[in-house]
Design a protein around this motif. Sequence first.
Motif, PDB file in Angstrom:
ATOM      1  N   MET A 113       0.845  -1.186   0.000  1.00 50.85           N
ATOM      2  CA  MET A 113       0.000   0.000   0.000  1.00 50.85           C
ATOM      3  C   MET A 113       0.888   1.246   0.000  1.00 50.85           C
ATOM      4  O   MET A 113       1.799   1.367   0.805  1.00 50.85           O
ATOM      5  N   THR A 114       0.598   2.170  -0.913  1.00 53.07           N
ATOM      6  CA  THR A 114       1.368   3.411  -0.954  1.00 53.07           C
ATOM      7  C   THR A 114       0.883   4.339   0.155  1.00 53.07           C
ATOM      8  O   THR A 114      -0.308   4.582   0.292  1.00 53.07           O
ATOM      9  N   SER A 115       1.834   4.861   0.925  1.00 53.34           N
ATOM     10  CA  SER A 115       1.418   5.740   2.016  1.00 53.34           C
ATOM     11  C   SER A 115       1.268   7.178   1.525  1.00 53.34           C
ATOM     12  O   SER A 115       1.888   7.588   0.555  1.00 53.34           O
ATOM     13  N   ILE A 116       0.418   7.921   2.237  1.00 50.95           N
ATOM     14  CA  ILE A 116       0.209   9.344   1.943  1.00 50.95           C
ATOM     15  C   ILE A 116       1.287  10.115   2.699  1.00 50.95           C
ATOM     16  O   ILE A 116       1.402  10.002   3.922  1.00 50.95           O
ATOM     17  N   LYS A 117       2.099  10.873   1.963  1.00 45.82           N
ATOM     18  CA  LYS A 117       3.216  11.600   2.598  1.00 45.82           C
ATOM     19  C   LYS A 117       2.738  12.947   3.134  1.00 45.82           C
ATOM     20  O   LYS A 117       2.073  13.700   2.425  1.00 45.82           O
ATOM     21  N   LEU A 118       3.129  13.224   4.384  1.00 42.50           N
ATOM     22  CA  LEU A 118       2.654  14.427   5.050  1.00 42.50           C
ATOM     23  C   LEU A 118       3.779  15.356   5.468  1.00 42.50           C
ATOM     24  O   LEU A 118       4.857  14.918   5.861  1.00 42.50           O
TER      25      LEU A 118
ATOM     26  N   GLY B 233       5.026  17.401  17.513  1.00 44.51           N
ATOM     27  CA  GLY B 233       5.443  16.041  17.862  1.00 44.51           C
ATOM     28  C   GLY B 233       4.252  15.133  18.118  1.00 44.51           C
ATOM     29  O   GLY B 233       4.235  13.967  17.694  1.00 44.51           O
ATOM     30  N   ALA B 234       3.246  15.668  18.817  1.00 46.65           N
ATOM     31  CA  ALA B 234       2.047  14.871  19.114  1.00 46.65           C
ATOM     32  C   ALA B 234       1.295  14.516  17.836  1.00 46.65           C
ATOM     33  O   ALA B 234       0.872  13.366  17.647  1.00 46.65           O
ATOM     34  N   LEU B 235       1.145  15.508  16.951  1.00 44.98           N
ATOM     35  CA  LEU B 235       0.468  15.251  15.669  1.00 44.98           C
ATOM     36  C   LEU B 235       1.216  14.196  14.868  1.00 44.98           C
ATOM     37  O   LEU B 235       0.622  13.280  14.306  1.00 44.98           O
TER      38      LEU B 235
ATOM     39  N   SER C 296       1.429   9.021  12.538  1.00 44.23           N
ATOM     40  CA  SER C 296       2.338   7.939  12.137  1.00 44.23           C
ATOM     41  C   SER C 296       1.824   6.566  12.574  1.00 44.23           C
ATOM     42  O   SER C 296       2.298   5.534  12.082  1.00 44.23           O
ATOM     43  N   LEU C 297       0.859   6.549  13.502  1.00 45.81           N
ATOM     44  CA  LEU C 297       0.261   5.275  13.935  1.00 45.81           C
ATOM     45  C   LEU C 297      -0.613   4.677  12.833  1.00 45.81           C
ATOM     46  O   LEU C 297      -0.895   3.480  12.831  1.00 45.81           O
ATOM     47  N   GLU C 298      -1.037   5.535  11.899  1.00 44.45           N
ATOM     48  CA  GLU C 298      -1.885   5.065  10.794  1.00 44.45           C
ATOM     49  C   GLU C 298      -1.002   4.413   9.729  1.00 44.45           C
ATOM     50  O   GLU C 298      -0.022   5.004   9.284  1.00 44.45           O
TER      51      GLU C 298
ATOM     52  N   ALA D  84      -8.500   9.902  15.013  1.00 44.68           N
ATOM     53  CA  ALA D  84      -9.066   9.106  13.910  1.00 44.68           C
ATOM     54  C   ALA D  84      -9.744  10.013  12.888  1.00 44.68           C
ATOM     55  O   ALA D  84      -9.640   9.801  11.676  1.00 44.68           O
ATOM     56  N   GLN D  85     -10.415  11.067  13.390  1.00 42.39           N
ATOM     57  CA  GLN D  85     -11.086  12.016  12.492  1.00 42.39           C
ATOM     58  C   GLN D  85     -10.077  12.830  11.693  1.00 42.39           C
ATOM     59  O   GLN D  85     -10.282  13.130  10.521  1.00 42.39           O
ATOM     60  N   LEU D  86      -8.970  13.180  12.355  1.00 43.49           N
ATOM     61  CA  LEU D  86      -7.926  13.948  11.668  1.00 43.49           C
ATOM     62  C   LEU D  86      -7.309  13.105  10.552  1.00 43.49           C
ATOM     63  O   LEU D  86      -7.105  13.584   9.428  1.00 43.49           O
TER      64      LEU D  86
END
Length: 203
Positions: free
Chosen positions: A1-6, A17-19, A24-26, A111-113
């Motif tokens: 699966m290709t990840s979405i780069k942020l 850092g929190a964001l 990154s857990l996703e 999860a919403q973010l």
Amino acid sequence: MTSIKLLLADDQALVRGALSALLSLEADLEVVAEVGSGTEVVPAVLAHHPDVALLDVEMPGLDGISATAEVRAASPDTKVLIVTTFGRPGYLRRALQAGASGFVVKDTPAAQLADAVRRVHAGLRVVDPTLATDSLLAGESPLTQRETEVLQAARDGSSVAVIAARLFLSEGTVRNHLSAAIGKTNATNRTEAVLVADGNGWL
């Protein structure tokens, strides 16, 4: 699966850092760059080619709304999602006009973010529903561009003479713009006018 780069841009390292940790857990999301000021956004976008840039509004150097316009001009394939503490109706309107694809507040559940990031990446528009309603009720800024500039200059309590020198205007012109801005914001003085305009996100 290709990840979405942020790319994450926020002047508060703890928030950034929190964001980063939460996103990154996703499994399908990857944070490729983090910056702490608006002026660093475009260079980081050009260096890392993120799919989605998450920008705060109030940052040093360049605010998130101005940075949004620059990102969209420099890298049209990069979508912008505004993530901010300052859920002001005027900010929402200006961010969308600058080319942002989404606007959410920082207390949005993780999860919403993540879902907002995916939807923006897919080409959809994501807007905090409460803010969308507030924005419609607040309407467009009644201030002209010059009135806005004069109120911005008055934010720090500067005298009319200082504001005039800073904006290369006559003192009479500054007084006229301040008077008009006070009237349009239904304020009793310029300090109140600044607070009203700021509260609505017009500055």
